[in-house]
Design a protein around this motif. Structure first.
Motif, short mmCIF file in Angstrom:
data_model
loop_
_atom_site.label_atom_id
_atom_site.label_comp_id
_atom_site.label_asym_id
_atom_site.label_seq_id
_atom_site.Cartn_x
_atom_site.Cartn_y
_atom_site.Cartn_z
N GLU A 158 0.83 -1.21 0.00
CA GLU A 158 0.00 0.00 0.00
C GLU A 158 0.87 1.26 0.00
O GLU A 158 0.56 2.24 -0.70
CB GLU A 158 -0.92 -0.01 1.22
N ALA A 159 1.96 1.24 0.78
CA ALA A 159 2.84 2.41 0.86
C ALA A 159 3.47 2.71 -0.49
O ALA A 159 3.59 3.88 -0.90
CB ALA A 159 3.92 2.19 1.92
N HIS A 160 3.89 1.66 -1.21
CA HIS A 160 4.53 1.89 -2.51
C HIS A 160 3.53 2.41 -3.53
O HIS A 160 3.83 3.32 -4.32
CB HIS A 160 5.18 0.60 -3.00
N ILE A 161 2.33 1.84 -3.54
CA ILE A 161 1.30 2.32 -4.46
C ILE A 161 0.95 3.77 -4.15
O ILE A 161 0.85 4.62 -5.05
CB ILE A 161 0.05 1.43 -4.40
N ASP A 162 0.76 4.09 -2.87
CA ASP A 162 0.44 5.47 -2.47
C ASP A 162 1.56 6.42 -2.87
O ASP A 162 1.31 7.53 -3.34
CB ASP A 162 0.20 5.55 -0.96
N ASP A 163 2.81 5.99 -2.69
CA ASP A 163 3.94 6.83 -3.05
C ASP A 163 3.96 7.12 -4.55
O ASP A 163 4.27 8.23 -4.98
CB ASP A 163 5.24 6.15 -2.62
N SER A 164 3.61 6.12 -5.35
CA SER A 164 3.63 6.30 -6.81
C SER A 164 2.51 7.22 -7.28
O SER A 164 2.59 7.77 -8.38
CB SER A 164 3.51 4.94 -7.51
N GLN A 165 1.47 7.39 -6.47
CA GLN A 165 0.33 8.19 -6.88
C GLN A 165 0.37 9.61 -6.33
O GLN A 165 -0.51 10.41 -6.64
CB GLN A 165 -0.97 7.50 -6.43
N ARG A 166 1.36 9.93 -5.53
CA ARG A 166 1.48 11.30 -5.03
C ARG A 166 1.80 12.24 -6.18
O ARG A 166 2.49 11.88 -7.14
CB ARG A 166 2.58 11.40 -3.97
N ALA A 167 1.30 13.47 -6.04
CA ALA A 167 1.45 14.43 -7.14
C ALA A 167 2.91 14.64 -7.51
O ALA A 167 3.28 14.72 -8.68
CB ALA A 167 0.79 15.75 -6.77
N GLY A 168 3.79 14.73 -6.52
CA GLY A 168 5.19 14.98 -6.80
C GLY A 168 5.93 13.81 -7.39
O GLY A 168 7.00 13.98 -7.98
N ASN A 169 5.39 12.60 -7.23
CA ASN A 169 6.08 11.40 -7.70
C ASN A 169 5.44 10.79 -8.94
O ASN A 169 6.01 9.87 -9.53
CB ASN A 169 6.10 10.34 -6.60
N ARG A 170 4.27 11.28 -9.31
CA ARG A 170 3.54 10.64 -10.41
C ARG A 170 4.35 10.66 -11.71
O ARG A 170 4.29 9.70 -12.50
CB ARG A 170 2.20 11.38 -10.63
N ALA A 171 5.12 11.71 -11.91
CA ALA A 171 5.90 11.80 -13.15
C ALA A 171 6.95 10.70 -13.25
O ALA A 171 7.42 10.39 -14.35
CB ALA A 171 6.57 13.17 -13.25
N ASP A 172 7.35 10.09 -12.11
CA ASP A 172 8.32 9.00 -12.15
C ASP A 172 7.70 7.70 -12.65
O ASP A 172 8.43 6.77 -12.99
CB ASP A 172 8.89 8.76 -10.74
N TYR A 173 6.38 7.63 -12.68
CA TYR A 173 5.69 6.41 -13.09
C TYR A 173 4.86 6.61 -14.35
O TYR A 173 4.23 5.67 -14.82
CB TYR A 173 4.78 5.93 -11.96
N ASP A 174 4.87 7.82 -14.89
CA ASP A 174 4.03 8.11 -16.03
C ASP A 174 4.71 9.18 -16.88
O ASP A 174 5.37 10.08 -16.35
CB ASP A 174 2.66 8.62 -15.55
N LEU A 175 4.54 9.11 -18.20
CA LEU A 175 5.09 10.12 -19.10
C LEU A 175 4.08 11.24 -19.28
O LEU A 175 2.89 10.99 -19.52
CB LEU A 175 5.42 9.52 -20.46
N ASP A 176 4.56 12.47 -19.16
CA ASP A 176 3.69 13.60 -19.46
C ASP A 176 3.63 13.81 -20.97
O ASP A 176 4.54 13.42 -21.71
CB ASP A 176 4.22 14.88 -18.80
N ASP A 177 2.56 14.44 -21.41
CA ASP A 177 2.47 14.80 -22.83
C ASP A 177 3.53 15.83 -23.16
O ASP A 177 3.70 16.82 -22.45
CB ASP A 177 1.08 15.36 -23.16
N VAL A 178 4.23 15.61 -24.24
CA VAL A 178 5.29 16.52 -24.65
C VAL A 178 4.80 17.36 -25.82
O VAL A 178 4.41 16.82 -26.86
CB VAL A 178 6.56 15.74 -25.06
N ALA A 179 4.76 18.66 -25.62
CA ALA A 179 4.32 19.56 -26.69
C ALA A 179 5.50 19.82 -27.63
O ALA A 179 6.51 20.39 -27.24
CB ALA A 179 3.81 20.87 -26.10
#
Length: 345
Positions: A158-179
């Motif tokens: 649960e701690a690892h999933i919660d950490d991956s979903q925090r706003a500051g860490n989400r970019a480490d698990y997901d690619l943002d759209d690149v303009a």
């Protein structure tokens, strides 16, 4: 890397920094999640490998106690549980040092949950009812400790999933759209860029999709044989691990889709630059053709074919000012005009 060496300019730097170079980092974060999953399975295996002898020891002590009651002898034994903290230790040792991110997250999430039951149980009874009661109490204590260990596994997931979903860490698990606007500066080898968009990125997307499917097939619900009456039940924290499997699969599926989207965007940008370049060249050629037409149609002896005439002086050239101007004596003094009035003697 082989195909981005000739990819230069601000658009290229943006695409590399914000997209291409972030893909390995995102995959590493997904790997960290799988390490938490693998460590959790190892923790259960390690835990139950230690619990089974503990259970046998409790039954053996209880049997000796009953024999002593039957023989009207005294029997006193104190049994201490030696598996406490095994879950946290197993999860930590599973994650290799190559992925430090996983270790940091696991260490932050691991806090062994201690139950209110004593760490040791005492066997001493004078009747069979007392002996049965003490055996039941010992089994309850064992179950509480196992439940605490399995809860540690659940909380780590649960701690690892919660950490991956925090706003500051989400970019480490997901690619943002690149303009990638078509107006940015770029120097490029179009063939190499199309190869990235048409071959490299789609191949990576297919690989990620296959890994996502494989990950979901890693069922751990029955990977560890356990007693349903001890701990969290027949499957322990297996449902949490299954949820983590689905979560990792969704992340990988999203990453595969984002990689394909990046390939489409890159192709569009390359095509847009090519179209813009072609339009600029068309307009330039049209403009130059117009200039050639003007030059070709000039009449012979046109003033443009000769240097500008000299000897023309301005009306404000140096000389006696009579207040009248003779149109035949107007001279243009360019040197005087360039120096300006402040520099005149």
């Amino acid at each position: 890397m082989q195909h981005v060496e000739d990819f230069t300019g601000s658009t290229a730097r943006n695409f590399r920094r914000a997209y291409l170079f972030r893909i390995p980092a995102v995959i590493e974060s997904h790997l960290a999640l799988t390490l938490t999953r693998g460590g959790s399975v190892l923790a259960q295996q390690t835990l139950w490998a230690a619990v089974r002898p503990e259970l046998s020891a409790l039954i053996e002590s209880s049997t000796q106690l009953m024999h002593s009651v039957a023989a009207k002898r005294s029997f006193t034994h104190k049994h201490a549980f030696g598996f406490l903290g095994l879950a946290a230790q197993a999860i930590r040792t599973f994650a290799p040092g190559v992925v430090g991110k996983a270790i940091d997250i696991v260490q932050a999430g691991l806090t062994t949950v201690r139950s209110g039951a004593p760490e040791a149980v005492r066997f001493s009874a004078e009747t069979f009812d007392d002996a049965i009661r003490e055996l039941r109490s010992a089994l309850d204590a064992l179950s509480e400790h196992v439940r605490a260990e399995e809860t540690t596994i659940r909380r780590t997931i649960e701690a690892h999933i919660d950490d991956s979903q925090r706003a500051g860490n989400r970019a480490d698990y997901d690619l943002d759209d690149v303009a990638l606007g078509p107006t940015a500066a770029i120097g490029m080898d179009a063939e190499s860029l199309h190869h990235i968009a048409d071959h490299t990125l789609p191949a990576l997307a297919r690989e990620l999709a296959e890994i996502a499917d494989l990950n979901e097939s890693c069922s751990t619900a029955f990977a560890v044989a356990r007693n349903a009456a001890i701990g969290l039940g027949a499957t322990g924290p297996a449902e949490h691990i299954k949820s983590l499997d689905r979560y990792i699969r969704d992340l990988l599926d999203d990453l595969a889709a984002e990689v394909l989207d990046g390939a489409v965007q890159l192709n569009l940008v390359v095509d847009a630059f090519a179209a813009n370049e072609a339009e600029v060249m068309r307009q330039l050629n049209q403009y130059l053709a117009g200039l050639e037409h003007i030059v070709a149609d000039r009449p012979r002896g046109d003033p443009l074919d000769h240097p500008a005439p000299t000897g023309i002086e301005a009306p404000f050239a140096r000389g006696l000012d009579t207040g009248r101007r003779d149109p035949h004596q107007i001279r243009l003094d360019l040197d005087s005009l360039m120096r300006g009035p402040a520099q005149q003697p």
